[in-house]
Design a protein around this motif. Structure first.
Motif, PDB file in Angstrom:
ATOM      1  N   ILE A  74      36.478 -20.283  72.522  1.00 44.57           N
ATOM      2  CA  ILE A  74      36.208 -18.681  72.187  1.00 44.57           C
ATOM      3  C   ILE A  74      37.225 -17.877  72.499  1.00 44.57           C
ATOM      4  O   ILE A  74      37.924 -17.760  73.579  1.00 44.57           O
ATOM      5  N   ASN A  75      37.822 -17.102  71.476  1.00 42.05           N
ATOM      6  CA  ASN A  75      38.999 -16.341  71.404  1.00 42.05           C
ATOM      7  C   ASN A  75      38.937 -14.906  70.623  1.00 42.05           C
ATOM      8  O   ASN A  75      37.920 -14.643  70.158  1.00 42.05           O
ATOM      9  N   ASN A  76      40.015 -14.204  70.727  1.00 37.64           N
ATOM     10  CA  ASN A  76      40.145 -13.173  70.176  1.00 37.64           C
ATOM     11  C   ASN A  76      38.710 -12.116  70.450  1.00 37.64           C
ATOM     12  O   ASN A  76      38.012 -11.346  69.596  1.00 37.64           O
ATOM     13  N   MET A  77      38.631 -11.860  71.804  1.00 36.38           N
ATOM     14  CA  MET A  77      37.664 -11.006  72.434  1.00 36.38           C
ATOM     15  C   MET A  77      37.956  -9.589  72.090  1.00 36.38           C
ATOM     16  O   MET A  77      36.849  -8.816  72.368  1.00 36.38           O
ATOM     17  N   ARG A  78      39.192  -9.215  72.089  1.00 35.94           N
ATOM     18  CA  ARG A  78      39.351  -7.620  72.207  1.00 35.94           C
ATOM     19  C   ARG A  78      39.110  -7.021  70.990  1.00 35.94           C
ATOM     20  O   ARG A  78      38.390  -5.935  71.006  1.00 35.94           O
ATOM     21  N   ALA A  79      39.095  -7.880  69.828  1.00 33.57           N
ATOM     22  CA  ALA A  79      38.877  -7.126  68.555  1.00 33.57           C
ATOM     23  C   ALA A  79      37.545  -6.557  68.310  1.00 33.57           C
ATOM     24  O   ALA A  79      37.266  -5.416  67.760  1.00 33.57           O
ATOM     25  N   ARG A  80      36.532  -7.225  68.814  1.00 32.98           N
ATOM     26  CA  ARG A  80      35.152  -6.780  68.590  1.00 32.98           C
ATOM     27  C   ARG A  80      35.046  -5.389  69.248  1.00 32.98           C
ATOM     28  O   ARG A  80      34.075  -4.505  68.574  1.00 32.98           O
ATOM     29  N   ASP A  81      35.336  -5.397  70.594  1.00 31.81           N
ATOM     30  CA  ASP A  81      34.965  -3.969  71.269  1.00 31.81           C
ATOM     31  C   ASP A  81      35.844  -2.763  70.512  1.00 31.81           C
ATOM     32  O   ASP A  81      35.349  -1.671  70.166  1.00 31.81           O
ATOM     33  N   VAL A  82      37.012  -3.149  69.911  1.00 27.94           N
ATOM     34  CA  VAL A  82      37.838  -2.012  69.191  1.00 27.94           C
ATOM     35  C   VAL A  82      37.072  -1.982  67.939  1.00 27.94           C
ATOM     36  O   VAL A  82      37.119  -0.512  67.381  1.00 27.94           O
ATOM     37  N   ALA A  83      36.591  -2.727  67.240  1.00 26.84           N
ATOM     38  CA  ALA A  83      35.804  -2.524  65.914  1.00 26.84           C
ATOM     39  C   ALA A  83      34.526  -1.359  66.153  1.00 26.84           C
ATOM     40  O   ALA A  83      34.184  -0.877  65.305  1.00 26.84           O
ATOM     41  N   CYS A  84      34.195  -1.467  67.459  1.00 26.41           N
ATOM     42  CA  CYS A  84      32.894  -0.493  67.789  1.00 26.41           C
ATOM     43  C   CYS A  84      33.314   0.868  68.484  1.00 26.41           C
ATOM     44  O   CYS A  84      32.735   1.450  69.375  1.00 26.41           O
ATOM     45  N   GLY A  85      34.672   0.896  68.343  1.00 24.97           N
ATOM     46  CA  GLY A  85      35.209   2.179  68.948  1.00 24.97           C
ATOM     47  C   GLY A  85      35.695   2.100  70.428  1.00 24.97           C
ATOM     48  O   GLY A  85      35.904   3.146  70.958  1.00 24.97           O
ATOM     49  N   GLY A  86      35.858   1.079  70.685  1.00 21.61           N
ATOM     50  CA  GLY A  86      36.369   0.827  72.168  1.00 21.61           C
ATOM     51  C   GLY A  86      37.876   0.666  72.221  1.00 21.61           C
ATOM     52  O   GLY A  86      38.772   0.371  71.252  1.00 21.61           O
ATOM     53  N   GLN A  87      38.133   0.691  73.608  1.00 21.48           N
ATOM     54  CA  GLN A  87      39.819   0.543  73.746  1.00 21.48           C
ATOM     55  C   GLN A  87      40.191  -0.959  73.671  1.00 21.48           C
ATOM     56  O   GLN A  87      41.247  -1.215  73.716  1.00 21.48           O
TER      57      GLN A  87
ATOM     58  N   THR B 236      29.438 -15.159  76.002  1.00 19.05           N
ATOM     59  CA  THR B 236      29.320 -15.113  74.476  1.00 19.05           C
ATOM     60  C   THR B 236      28.727 -16.328  73.952  1.00 19.05           C
ATOM     61  O   THR B 236      27.778 -16.120  73.040  1.00 19.05           O
ATOM     62  N   TRP B 237      28.917 -17.492  74.522  1.00 20.63           N
ATOM     63  CA  TRP B 237      28.091 -18.658  74.205  1.00 20.63           C
ATOM     64  C   TRP B 237      26.676 -18.395  74.199  1.00 20.63           C
ATOM     65  O   TRP B 237      25.801 -18.854  73.367  1.00 20.63           O
ATOM     66  N   HIS B 238      26.102 -17.555  75.156  1.00 24.17           N
ATOM     67  CA  HIS B 238      24.748 -17.522  75.680  1.00 24.17           C
ATOM     68  C   HIS B 238      24.034 -16.145  74.847  1.00 24.17           C
ATOM     69  O   HIS B 238      22.901 -15.760  75.158  1.00 24.17           O
ATOM     70  N   GLY B 239      25.119 -15.556  73.862  1.00 24.62           N
ATOM     71  CA  GLY B 239      24.563 -14.367  73.281  1.00 24.62           C
ATOM     72  C   GLY B 239      24.362 -13.289  73.998  1.00 24.62           C
ATOM     73  O   GLY B 239      23.486 -12.354  73.767  1.00 24.62           O
ATOM     74  N   ARG B 240      25.225 -12.893  74.915  1.00 23.50           N
ATOM     75  CA  ARG B 240      25.155 -11.968  75.768  1.00 23.50           C
ATOM     76  C   ARG B 240      26.417 -11.001  75.572  1.00 23.50           C
ATOM     77  O   ARG B 240      27.593 -11.598  75.644  1.00 23.50           O
ATOM     78  N   VAL B 241      26.283  -9.743  75.973  1.00 21.33           N
ATOM     79  CA  VAL B 241      27.238  -8.811  75.719  1.00 21.33           C
ATOM     80  C   VAL B 241      28.582  -9.153  76.986  1.00 21.33           C
ATOM     81  O   VAL B 241      28.037  -9.581  77.909  1.00 21.33           O
ATOM     82  N   GLY B 242      29.624  -8.639  76.617  1.00 22.28           N
ATOM     83  CA  GLY B 242      30.921  -8.830  77.426  1.00 22.28           C
ATOM     84  C   GLY B 242      31.710  -7.563  77.964  1.00 22.28           C
ATOM     85  O   GLY B 242      32.396  -7.758  78.575  1.00 22.28           O
ATOM     86  N   THR B 243      30.923  -6.372  77.657  1.00 23.73           N
ATOM     87  CA  THR B 243      31.586  -5.230  78.131  1.00 23.73           C
ATOM     88  C   THR B 243      30.466  -4.116  78.268  1.00 23.73           C
ATOM     89  O   THR B 243      29.232  -4.374  77.724  1.00 23.73           O
ATOM     90  N   LEU B 244      30.771  -2.944  78.815  1.00 21.73           N
ATOM     91  CA  LEU B 244      29.931  -2.042  78.665  1.00 21.73           C
ATOM     92  C   LEU B 244      30.607  -0.620  78.207  1.00 21.73           C
ATOM     93  O   LEU B 244      31.766  -0.486  78.165  1.00 21.73           O
ATOM     94  N   PRO B 245      29.810   0.129  77.460  1.00 24.11           N
ATOM     95  CA  PRO B 245      30.266   1.642  76.913  1.00 24.11           C
ATOM     96  C   PRO B 245      31.193   2.187  77.804  1.00 24.11           C
ATOM     97  O   PRO B 245      32.245   2.724  77.870  1.00 24.11           O
ATOM     98  N   SER B 246      30.714   2.249  79.215  1.00 26.10           N
ATOM     99  CA  SER B 246      31.216   3.087  80.109  1.00 26.10           C
ATOM    100  C   SER B 246      32.825   2.482  80.680  1.00 26.10           C
ATOM    101  O   SER B 246      33.732   3.093  81.330  1.00 26.10           O
ATOM    102  N   LEU B 247      32.929   1.248  80.319  1.00 22.76           N
ATOM    103  CA  LEU B 247      34.132   0.506  80.688  1.00 22.76           C
ATOM    104  C   LEU B 247      35.340   0.627  79.656  1.00 22.76           C
ATOM    105  O   LEU B 247      36.381   0.776  79.955  1.00 22.76           O
ATOM    106  N   THR B 248      34.865   0.551  78.206  1.00 18.90           N
ATOM    107  CA  THR B 248      35.879   0.863  77.109  1.00 18.90           C
ATOM    108  C   THR B 248      35.741   1.964  76.386  1.00 18.90           C
ATOM    109  O   THR B 248      36.735   2.311  75.330  1.00 18.90           O
TER     110      THR B 248
ATOM    111  N   HIS C 186      28.669   1.062  71.694  1.00 21.38           N
ATOM    112  CA  HIS C 186      27.751   0.164  72.262  1.00 21.38           C
ATOM    113  C   HIS C 186      28.240  -1.090  72.817  1.00 21.38           C
ATOM    114  O   HIS C 186      29.491  -1.441  72.488  1.00 21.38           O
ATOM    115  N   ALA C 187      27.515  -1.740  73.652  1.00 17.72           N
ATOM    116  CA  ALA C 187      27.871  -3.057  74.278  1.00 17.72           C
ATOM    117  C   ALA C 187      27.902  -4.190  73.266  1.00 17.72           C
ATOM    118  O   ALA C 187      26.915  -4.057  72.436  1.00 17.72           O
ATOM    119  N   THR C 188      28.821  -5.125  73.409  1.00 20.64           N
ATOM    120  CA  THR C 188      28.871  -6.016  72.089  1.00 20.64           C
ATOM    121  C   THR C 188      29.210  -7.477  72.950  1.00 20.64           C
ATOM    122  O   THR C 188      29.587  -7.529  73.988  1.00 20.64           O
TER     123      THR C 188
END
Length: 395
Positions: free
Chosen positions: A133-146, A354-366, A370-372
């Motif tokens: 599992i890689n490329n983890m930052r892009a998903r957060d950026v896609a929904c407006g995160g840092q 990610t493998w278990h279908g759970r979010v890896g960040t919070l909006p307050s962090l990035t 929304h969390a993704t």
């Protein structure tokens, strides 16, 4: 689950690998590092990485090839790691790979519009037989995160104190902090952002003045031979990044080789010598961190947990301890985690989530809307057995 975490940080000094035992009982989240090791890059590969972080030197064909070559280096390091620590790779469930960030595109208003990590995950999966599992930052950026710092979510899971506010401070090439509310403040959320340059500017200055013979200032010996130029330091602290509100991120695009060489030239025009330049850049790292705490900490910080290469720099640690007293400055080792492999642990945990279908960040962090769930799953030889395990756990 057994998960391998891979980290290549901003300093581009090597690959951190950690084999981690990660499990979630539903009532408690537990993660531990079984073994960890750093495999330095060859000087040639390190230079290729640094060149391709530089707009003046990078080329699309070089970047494409480097992404595959770097992934092969990751895969080779994993096999070496398995031999060194007698690990059967058939027992490893997942790999969580950060890759190496070549570019993090921060707009003038602080918004991140794109992020780019290399180290092709398909090559790692094919070379090891382990679902990656890689490329983890892009998903957060896609929904407006840092898209960073991603360590904050793992700090939130593992490092909250029952009653005290903590700051978890990483000092790698860049610095980043997570302000963690105590467990008895259930309604509060963590805050995380990049504080500014960590070791990056110092490392470039050291390599410049030693003609590449030293890549970093071991035990801050060079810095302690000089004096801090307070006037120049004050000017450096006027950089707009430090005044910008969080969430915010930065990288070599702003505080990399090009910026460091410009600062060295500026300092020499001011009449500063080698020792004064390295001492002042070292003080800049400590004081930009302290300044961030004073500007943005939502409550008095009782404990500061240091990680990353900067924790080995006595001058940085001493200045932080003095300027942030009475807060107690600790290391991750003081709470049972390896500082050197903390970030590798982070990406192992994010892969697990990610493998278990759970979010890896919070909006307050990035700052995302929304969390993704983060990253891309690349099936490998063990993919079907992983699916069977997951089905059995759901029964």
């Amino acid at each position: 689950m057994l998960v391998l975490g891979l980290m290549s940080g901003t300093s581009a000094d090597g690959i951190d690998i950690a084999l981690c035992d990660v499990h979630n009982t539903g009532q408690a989240f537990n993660a531990s590092i079984i073994a960890g090791h750093t495999y330095p890059y060859t000087p040639e590969l390190r230079q290729r990485i640094l060149d391709n972080c530089d707009r003046a030197n990078s080329r699309v064909d070089d970047i494409s090839q480097l992404s595959f070559d770097l992934a092969e280096t990751f895969s080779d390091a994993i096999h070496e790691f398995s031999k060194q620590y007698a690990i059967n790779l058939n027992d490893v469930d997942l790999i969580g790979s950060h890759g190496h960030t070549l570019w993090h595109n921060v707009q003038a208003d602080g918004r991140v519009s794109a992020t780019f990590q290399i180290g092709e995950g398909a090559v790692i999966a094919e070379g090891t037989g382990i679902t990656t599992i890689n490329n983890m930052r892009a998903r957060d950026v896609a929904c407006g995160g840092q898209g960073a710092p991603l360590t904050g979510y793992v700090d939130w899971l593992l490092l909250r104190h029952p009653e005290k506010w903590r700051a978890v401070q990483n000092i790698g090439g860049m610095g980043n902090v997570t302000f963690l509310p105590p467990l008895n403040e259930q309604n509060l959320r963590p805050i995380a952002f990049d504080t500014g340059p960590g070791n990056a500017l110092i490392d470039v200055a050291v390599m410049y003045f030693t003609d590449g013979e030293q890549q970093y200032d071991k035990d801050s010996k060079l810095a302690q031979e000089g004096r801090i130029d307070e006037v120049w330091l004050d000017d450096l602290l006027q950089h707009p990044y430090y005044q910008r509100d969080y969430p915010k991120t930065t990288g070599r695009e702003m505080f990399g080789t090009e910026a460091a060489l410009e600062l060295i030239d500026e300092a020499q025009q001011r009449g500063l010598n080698q020792g004064e330049i390295i001492a002042t850049l070292t003080a800049l790292t400590a004081t930009n961190i302290v300044d961030a705490y004073k500007r943005f900490s939502p409550a008095p910080i009782s404990e500061i947990i240091l990680g990353g290469g900067g924790k080995h720099n006595p001058m940085i640690v001493s200045m932080m301890s003095e300027l942030l007293a009475p807060a107690q400055v600790m290391t991750h080792e003081d709470i049972g985690i390896s500082s050197d492999f903390k970030e590798a642990l982070v990406f192992a945990i994010l892969a697990y989530e990610t493998w278990h279908g759970r979010v890896g960040t919070l909006p307050s962090l990035t700052g995302a809307t929304h969390a993704t769930i983060l990253g891309q799953i690349i099936p490998a030889k063990n993919y079907e057995s992983l699916l069977r395990k997951r089905q059995e756990n759901l029964k």
